[in-house]
Every structure is written in structure tokens, then in C-alpha cells.
Design a protein around this motif. Structure first.
Motif, PDB file in Angstrom:
ATOM      1  N   UNK A   1      20.401  -3.610  -2.415  1.00 59.64           N
ATOM      2  CA  UNK A   1      19.184  -4.477  -1.218  1.00 59.64           C
ATOM      3  C   UNK A   1      18.048  -4.417  -1.853  1.00 59.64           C
ATOM      4  N   UNK A   2      17.105  -5.124  -2.264  1.00 53.89           N
ATOM      5  CA  UNK A   2      15.828  -5.443  -2.625  1.00 53.89           C
ATOM      6  C   UNK A   2      14.551  -4.614  -2.151  1.00 53.89           C
ATOM      7  N   UNK A   3      14.124  -3.755  -2.967  1.00 50.08           N
ATOM      8  CA  UNK A   3      12.739  -3.117  -2.525  1.00 50.08           C
ATOM      9  C   UNK A   3      11.582  -3.569  -3.936  1.00 50.08           C
ATOM     10  N   UNK A   4      10.741  -3.168  -3.345  1.00 57.33           N
ATOM     11  CA  UNK A   4       9.216  -4.146  -3.566  1.00 57.33           C
ATOM     12  C   UNK A   4       8.523  -2.554  -3.314  1.00 57.33           C
ATOM     13  N   UNK A   5       7.616  -1.628  -4.573  1.00 59.40           N
ATOM     14  CA  UNK A   5       7.206  -0.577  -4.708  1.00 59.40           C
ATOM     15  C   UNK A   5       5.462  -0.927  -5.208  1.00 59.40           C
ATOM     16  N   UNK A   6       5.189  -0.419  -4.140  1.00 60.32           N
ATOM     17  CA  UNK A   6       3.447  -0.579  -4.824  1.00 60.32           C
ATOM     18  C   UNK A   6       2.939   0.922  -4.363  1.00 60.32           C
ATOM     19  N   UNK A   7       2.241   1.379  -5.766  1.00 62.30           N
ATOM     20  CA  UNK A   7       2.323   3.010  -5.992  1.00 62.30           C
ATOM     21  C   UNK A   7       0.914   3.947  -5.962  1.00 62.30           C
ATOM     22  N   UNK A   8       0.119   2.344  -5.723  1.00 67.20           N
ATOM     23  CA  UNK A   8      -0.942   2.406  -4.974  1.00 67.20           C
ATOM     24  C   UNK A   8      -1.582   2.844  -4.209  1.00 67.20           C
ATOM     25  N   UNK A   9      -1.824   3.712  -3.156  1.00 64.35           N
ATOM     26  CA  UNK A   9      -1.903   3.045  -1.809  1.00 64.35           C
ATOM     27  C   UNK A   9      -3.639   2.734  -1.694  1.00 64.35           C
ATOM     28  N   UNK A  10      -4.281   2.885  -2.299  1.00 63.14           N
ATOM     29  CA  UNK A  10      -5.702   2.814  -2.117  1.00 63.14           C
ATOM     30  C   UNK A  10      -6.387   2.843  -3.377  1.00 63.14           C
ATOM     31  N   UNK A  11      -7.687   1.831  -4.019  1.00 68.36           N
ATOM     32  CA  UNK A  11      -7.989   1.269  -4.952  1.00 68.36           C
ATOM     33  C   UNK A  11      -9.329   0.961  -4.869  1.00 68.36           C
ATOM     34  N   UNK A  12     -10.317   1.482  -5.360  1.00 60.16           N
ATOM     35  CA  UNK A  12     -11.294   0.928  -5.588  1.00 60.16           C
ATOM     36  C   UNK A  12     -12.342  -0.180  -6.554  1.00 60.16           C
ATOM     37  N   UNK A  13     -13.240  -0.946  -6.235  1.00 57.87           N
ATOM     38  CA  UNK A  13     -13.377  -1.463  -7.195  1.00 57.87           C
ATOM     39  C   UNK A  13     -15.147  -2.370  -7.853  1.00 57.87           C
ATOM     40  N   UNK A  14     -16.637  -1.725  -8.042  1.00 55.94           N
ATOM     41  CA  UNK A  14     -17.732  -2.512  -8.191  1.00 55.94           C
ATOM     42  C   UNK A  14     -17.792  -4.071  -8.267  1.00 55.94           C
ATOM     43  N   UNK A  15     -18.032  -4.173  -7.334  1.00 55.06           N
ATOM     44  CA  UNK A  15     -18.061  -5.999  -7.695  1.00 55.06           C
ATOM     45  C   UNK A  15     -18.947  -6.473  -8.570  1.00 55.06           C
ATOM     46  N   UNK A  16     -17.989  -7.309  -9.102  1.00 58.72           N
ATOM     47  CA  UNK A  16     -18.385  -8.137  -9.994  1.00 58.72           C
ATOM     48  C   UNK A  16     -17.516  -7.456 -11.040  1.00 58.72           C
ATOM     49  N   UNK A  17     -17.219  -6.766 -11.420  1.00 53.90           N
ATOM     50  CA  UNK A  17     -15.923  -6.293 -12.003  1.00 53.90           C
ATOM     51  C   UNK A  17     -14.476  -6.196 -11.492  1.00 53.90           C
ATOM     52  N   UNK A  18     -13.494  -6.152 -12.392  1.00 56.83           N
ATOM     53  CA  UNK A  18     -11.896  -6.148 -12.033  1.00 56.83           C
ATOM     54  C   UNK A  18     -11.173  -5.089 -12.043  1.00 56.83           C
ATOM     55  N   UNK A  19      -9.932  -5.393 -11.420  1.00 58.32           N
ATOM     56  CA  UNK A  19      -8.837  -4.640 -10.991  1.00 58.32           C
ATOM     57  C   UNK A  19      -7.773  -4.716 -11.462  1.00 58.32           C
TER      58      UNK A  19
END
Lengths: 114, 115
Positions: free
Chosen positions: A1-19
Motif C-alpha cells: 500500500x502507498x504511504x505518505x510521510x510528512x516528518x515535520x508536524x510544525x514549521x515556522x517562518x518569518x514573513x518574506x523568508x523561504x521555508x
């Protein structure tokens, strides 16, 4: 079966920056599609970007781009010039080319700090 | 045109009661999907309708769950004898087709709370 994993439950970024949000998937198929969906507090799932597995070129949509590494089964989303309106849950999703079912990861909650 | 709509937006029910959730797809979309989203989780596929073909019910978690669709229009998801573990957001989506890169357009969901 196919699985999809997102290892980062939370992320934060400053406005105008790149994430960059990470996603890996597991499949034995060669024909498939990958998607990033955004879910703001309104709950409405909005398609951000899609990638066909047969295309080598990475998809881009304005400030959103992906890094699709087929051999590594990796599909990360880069958000440039982050804006306050980008704050939301982001879901990575997979669909086999001949099928209709979307398989979702558990999501990454993105916070954008002013 | 109008997007996918769902009603009610929120539903609180007592354990053991039956509930009915409604989805109005985008006009002309032949494919319709129901998903369940538990707190802090991704979406789980429940059921799929495509035109007049037999629906794919493989994602329904128990026989308390059922769904109907009238032609290529409205769909209802019914949960009988609700349990607390049924508490979740139920999302409906529709698409022009179900193959290829056709986008699934989602409604705003119904938040079901079983007390």
C-alpha cells in the motif's frame, strides 16, 4: 500500500523568508501524481501545486515550487517570500495514475511570523 | 461557478443517534468523494462515486456508514448509531474526471461531534 510521510508536524517562518516542507512517499508504481494541499482554518482544502511523476521538471506556481526527487521518493514544497496568508496546514498527497484515491500525509502546520 | 458545498457546517449529536451529511458537488463533475479527517490527522478516503457506476465503498470503516448519490448531483453520507470515535470533519470533493491529473475540489466540510 502507498504511504505518505510528512516528518515535520510544525514549521515556522518569518514573513518574506523561504521555508521548505518535506514529504516522502512509498510506491512501486511508475505512473502517479503528487499534490500539495493547503488547509486554512476555514477547513477548505485548496490545491497548491501538482507534479506528474513522468515529468522531470519541477512544478512551480508563483511563490510555490517543488523539489521532486523520484529516485529518493521525495517531494518537498518550497514557499518563497512567505506571507501571513500562507499560514495553514499543508498536506502532501499521492494518487496512482490509474486510480482516483488520494493518500494523504498527516500534515505540517505552518506558522508565519510577522 | 459555485464550489462544492456541504451542510451542515457543524453537527453535534448524542451517541447512538443517526446523522446525515450532505454534499452538493460542482455542476458537471462526474466524480464525487467523501473523506474523513480526524483531529491532527490527514484525510482518509471513505467512498467514491463515478457517474452511474457502482460506488467504491472500500474506505467505509463499518456498516454503520453508508452513502448515496443521485445521478451526478447531491450525495448524502449517513452514519447510524453514532459513536464517539466518529467525531471528525467529513469532507466532500468532486472532480470532472477521476483519472489523470484532474483536480479534486473540496468543500468546507462538516464537523461532527458525538457527545
Amino acid at each position: 500500500a502507498q504511504t505518505v510521510t510528512q516528518s515535520q508536524p510544525e514549521m515556522s517562518v518569518q514573513e518574506a523568508e523561504t521555508v521548505t516542507l518535506s514529504c516522502t512517499y512509498d510506491t512501486s508504481e511508475s505512473d502517479y501524481y503528487l499534490f500539495w494541499y493547503k488547509q486554512p482554518p476555514s477547513r477548505q482544502m485548496i490545491l497548491v501545486i501538482r507534479q506528474e511523476a513522468y515529468k522531470q521538471q519541477n512544478a512551480t506556481e508563483n511563490r510555490f515550487s517543488v523539489n521532486f526527487q523520484k529516485a529518493a521518493k521525495s517531494f518537498s514544497l518550497k514557499i518563497s517570500d512567505s506571507q501571513l496568508g500562507d499560514a495553514a496546514m499543508y498536506f502532501c498527497a499521492y494518487r496512482r495514475g490509474s486510480n482516483y484515491k488520494l493518500t494523504f500525509g498527516k500534515g505540517t502546520l505552518l506558522t508565519v511570523n510577522p | 461557478g459555485a464550489g462544492v458545498s456541504q451542510s451542515p457546517s457543524n453537527k453535534v449529536t448524542e451517541k447512538g443517534k443517526d446523522v446525515e451529511l450532505r454534499c452538493d458537488p460542482i455542476s458537471g463533475h462526474t466524480a464525487l468523494y467523501w473523506y474523513r479527517q480526524r483531529l491532527g490527522q490527514g484525510l482518509e478516503f471513505l467512498i467514491y462515486f463515478q457517474g452511474n457506476s457502482a460506488p467504491d465503498k472500500s474506505g467505509l470503516p463499518s456498516d454503520r456508514f453508508s452513502a448515496e448519490r443521485t445521478g451526478e448531483s447531491v450525495s448524502t453520507l449517513t452514519i447510524q448509531r453514532t459513536q464517539q470515535e466518529d467525531s471528525a470533519v467529513y469532507l466532500c470533493a468532486s472532480s470532472l474526471e477521476s483519472r489523470g491529473s484532474y483536480e479534486q475540489y473540496f468543500g468546507p466540510g462538516t464537523r461532527l461531534t458525538v457527545t
